[in-house]
Design a protein around this motif. Sequence first.
Motif, short mmCIF file in Angstrom:
data_model
loop_
_atom_site.label_atom_id
_atom_site.label_comp_id
_atom_site.label_asym_id
_atom_site.label_seq_id
_atom_site.Cartn_x
_atom_site.Cartn_y
_atom_site.Cartn_z
N GLU A 126 -2.00 8.26 6.74
CA GLU A 126 -1.27 7.37 5.82
C GLU A 126 -1.30 5.91 6.30
O GLU A 126 -1.49 4.99 5.52
N LEU A 127 -1.11 5.72 7.61
CA LEU A 127 -0.99 4.36 8.16
C LEU A 127 -2.29 3.85 8.78
O LEU A 127 -2.32 2.74 9.33
N PRO B 47 0.81 -1.23 0.00
CA PRO B 47 0.00 0.00 0.00
C PRO B 47 0.84 1.27 0.00
O PRO B 47 0.45 2.28 -0.61
N LEU B 48 1.98 1.26 0.66
CA LEU B 48 2.83 2.45 0.70
C LEU B 48 3.45 2.73 -0.67
O LEU B 48 3.54 3.88 -1.10
N ILE B 49 3.87 1.68 -1.36
CA ILE B 49 4.43 1.85 -2.70
C ILE B 49 3.35 2.37 -3.64
O ILE B 49 3.60 3.22 -4.49
N ALA B 50 2.13 1.87 -3.48
CA ALA B 50 1.03 2.31 -4.34
C ALA B 50 0.72 3.79 -4.13
O ALA B 50 0.34 4.48 -5.07
N LYS B 51 0.92 4.31 -2.92
CA LYS B 51 0.62 5.71 -2.63
C LYS B 51 1.76 6.65 -3.01
O LYS B 51 1.53 7.81 -3.28
N ARG B 52 2.97 6.14 -2.99
CA ARG B 52 4.15 6.95 -3.34
C ARG B 52 4.84 6.31 -4.52
O ARG B 52 4.92 5.09 -4.61
N ALA B 53 5.39 7.12 -5.37
CA ALA B 53 6.08 6.56 -6.53
C ALA B 53 7.32 5.77 -6.11
O ALA B 53 7.63 4.74 -6.67
#
Length: 190
Positions: free
Chosen positions: A157-158, A74-80
């Motif tokens: 975010e989390l 999910p973090l990779i999906a939200k940030r490039a």
Amino acid sequence: MPNPSDATSKLDYEDLFRHLPVAVIVARERIMVDCNARALELFRAERDDIVDQSFSKLYPQKKDFASTGHRLGPLIAKRAVFSDDRIMRRIDGSHFWVTVRGFGYNPQRPFELAVWTFTDLSDSAKPPDVTSTLTDRERDVAACLVHGLTSKEIGKELNISPRTVDIHRASLLRKYGVRATPELITRLLA
């Protein structure tokens, strides 16, 4: 006078990739499909040890591989681009502390095609006993702090409360032996 585009067309990009000064692994759905010479050196591996193998091979335990996937997707999906410090396992079984940076090309499926770079931290000033005791959530909070997010933004975010973020921040301050967030960020980036 030679045309600059002629020189570019003669570059062997595969050769450039293989000899980059940073360790790089390309993966599809968390299966390593290619790597460069520096990655082989860092993980003390031969190409057959890496190519067409699951990334789980480079984690201390299978549960670490699973939990990291759930946490980072999910973090990779939200940030490039995403960055995380963690302990990895070399092919010879030894463990080492590493900064991992990842880029997923498809936000809907972040692991579909991803490029990962690795920087060995085992010789850095960061004490392994501190970093190896961080919880997954502390790692998440630390990564967000490095990106300059506030407690409220990190909580959103989390999907945790800002108060919970502050608890994790206090724990990070204590573990790193610093008094303020700017000092913590300096230590995290060291």
